[in-house]
Write an enzyme that holds these catalytic residues in place. Structure first.
Site, mmCIF file in Angstrom:
data_model
loop_
_atom_site.group_PDB
_atom_site.id
_atom_site.type_symbol
_atom_site.label_atom_id
_atom_site.label_comp_id
_atom_site.label_asym_id
_atom_site.label_seq_id
_atom_site.Cartn_x
_atom_site.Cartn_y
_atom_site.Cartn_z
ATOM 1 N N HIS A 120 0.853 -1.179 0.000
ATOM 2 C CA HIS A 120 0.000 0.000 0.000
ATOM 3 C C HIS A 120 0.893 1.233 0.000
ATOM 4 C CE1 HIS A 120 -2.856 2.982 1.612
ATOM 5 N NE2 HIS A 120 -3.835 2.148 1.304
ATOM 6 N N ASP A 197 3.070 -3.881 8.303
ATOM 7 C CA ASP A 197 1.817 -3.164 8.098
ATOM 8 C C ASP A 197 0.685 -4.123 8.428
ATOM 9 O OD1 ASP A 197 -0.521 -2.071 7.093
ATOM 10 O OD2 ASP A 197 0.295 -1.547 5.135
ATOM 11 N N GLN A 200 -4.521 -4.756 7.363
ATOM 12 C CA GLN A 200 -5.459 -5.733 6.826
ATOM 13 C C GLN A 200 -5.425 -7.065 7.572
ATOM 14 O OE1 GLN A 200 -7.718 -5.027 4.660
ATOM 15 N NE2 GLN A 200 -6.963 -3.030 3.993
ATOM 16 N N LYS A 223 -10.535 -0.105 10.652
ATOM 17 C CA LYS A 223 -10.722 -1.349 9.900
ATOM 18 C C LYS A 223 -11.129 -2.510 10.810
ATOM 19 C CE LYS A 223 -7.301 0.019 6.400
ATOM 20 N NZ LYS A 223 -8.210 0.348 5.292
ATOM 21 N N CYS A 361 -4.702 2.369 -3.783
ATOM 22 C CA CYS A 361 -3.452 2.903 -3.226
ATOM 23 C C CYS A 361 -2.288 1.937 -3.449
ATOM 24 C CB CYS A 361 -3.598 3.236 -1.741
ATOM 25 S SG CYS A 361 -4.772 4.554 -1.412
#
Length: 406
Positions: A120, A197, A200, A223, A361
């Site tokens: 991303h 990261d 997700q 999220k 993105c």
């Protein structure tokens, strides 16, 4: 997943363009359960005050709620202590903190920062800027045809000159779940740190940062059923202690002089100014909610739903899947013949089905895929097989609407 779970999300009880809402864009942001909405409302109605500063009752209540959320998050991802949890605006801010403070202090000419092409932009641009600032080199782990990476390629890419490996645990486009624990071992063997990261991954699976042995882990609350504007950076204490703040002002200081100042201990030295108090309260309530449902159950539910969706989507002529054929997470990125993804999303929205369309993105990944954009359906704990059926029905109508274009 029990139908009563869906009933706890009030936004889902509405019609869009005359059709019951089917929300399949949770990878962009999740919906919020009543418990989270009520927690934020309660804070503003009964506890609203600034934290850490006042000795009055409201200030004490607000501080307890804010720091209580930090304790919940530390337990949720199994950090060693709350000192390792830095509240931020989200994953983007957390990664920028690591790239701006840690990477720029340890990297120089000849040093390497290792990424993948599927990152991303929030896990790409901060490292680009750090590399430019200090003269370091960016390197990319090669992608396999299905968008996965191999540990053999990680071994070849990471060298003793590597200072940072930065990788998303789960790709927001390909739905790939990377072997972060094994990548961390390779990074550490070469003297590098690994920054993950977790935007997700955190909402969808049980996270144990100690078991993963990651050095940094970034996440976003919005999220995972929490409000927007709140997230966190986990960092190993020894690394956070050697890092300098990148934002300066009130609350992060210990002593201020006219010509120099020094900072508070962890975690507060990285939290200058009035923090996102209500967001943290909402994040704490979201963690309670997710734990009540059970992260293992959420993961199983999404896996079953993804398998069902993949089987149904295979029935469509002209359906092009991006990423591996077997999904561990509820995220499916695709194109429908020659129909532009924005047109697909527009027609689906007219039928009450919300999906994402665009480059997500991830422009370097789009170029690797040789497309300008894709459509994406992403599922969460409140989605059902009926939602998938509605998606399929809407895609069939889209094909009929555009005729030969598909």
């Amino acid at each position: 997943m029990n139908a009563s779970i869906r009933e706890q999300f009030p936004i889902l009880n509405q019609e869009i363009n005359g059709h019951p809402l089917v929300y399949l864009d949770s990878a962009a942001t999740s919906q919020k359960p009543r418990a989270v909405i009520d927690a934020v409302k309660h804070y503003y109605e009964w506890e609203n005050a600034n934290v850490h500063r006042g000795v009055h009752t409201l200030g004490s209540r607000a501080t307890d709620a804010y720091e209580g959320a930090r304790e919940k998050l530390a337990r949720f991802i199994n950090a060693k202590s709350t000192e390792e949890i830095i509240f931020t605006r989200g994953t983007t801010t957390a990664i920028n903190l690591v790239a701006s403070s840690y990477a720029r202090s340890v990297c120089g000419p000849g040093d390497e920062i290792v990424l993948t092409e599927m990152e991303h932009h929030s896990n790409l641009i901060p490292w680009q800027q750090a590399a430019i600032a200090v003269g370091a080199t960016l390197k990319y782990i090669p992608l396999q045809p299905d968008g996965t990476i191999t540990l053999e390629d990680v071994e070849k890419t990471v060298t003793p000159n590597t200072k940072v490996v930065a990788i998303g645990y789960v790709s927001n486009v390909m739905g790939v779940v990377h072997p972060v624990k094994e990548i961390a071992e390779i990074a550490h063997r070469n003297g590098a740190v690994i920054s993950v990261d977790g935007a997700q991954s955190t909402p969808h699976m049980k996270i144990d940062v100690q078991d993963l042995d990651c050095d940094f882990y970034a996440l976003s609350g919005h999220k995972m059923c929490a409000p927007t504007g709140i997230g966190a950076l986990y960092g190993k204490k020894a690394l956070l202690e050697q890092m300098e703040p990148i934002e300066f002002g009130g609350e992060m200081i210990n002593d201020v002089g006219l010509y120099e100042s020094n900072w508070k201990d962890l975690p507060w030295k990285f939290e200058g100014g009035t923090p996102i108090i209500a967001g943290a309260v909402g994040l704490g309530a979201a963690i309670d909610f997710l734990q009540d449902v059970g992260m293992d159950e959420i993961e199983r539910h999404e896996s079953r739903l993804a398998a069902y969706a993949m089987n149904r989507l295979a029935e469509l002529d002209g359906f092009k899947l991006y990423g591996p054929a077997v999904r561990e997470v509820g995220l499916i990125t695709f194109n429908l013949g020659d129909v532009h993804p924005h047109d697909v999303a527009t027609v689906l929205d007219a039928q009450g089905v919300a999906i994402r369309a665009g480059h997500h993105c991830c422009q370097p990944l789009m170029r690797w895929l040789k497309v300008s954009s894709t459509a994406r359906a992403s599922f969460y704990l409140y989605n059902t097989e009926e939602d998938v059926d509605r998606l399929i029905s809407a895609l069939i109508q889209t094909k009929e609407y555009f005729g030969d274009a598909t």
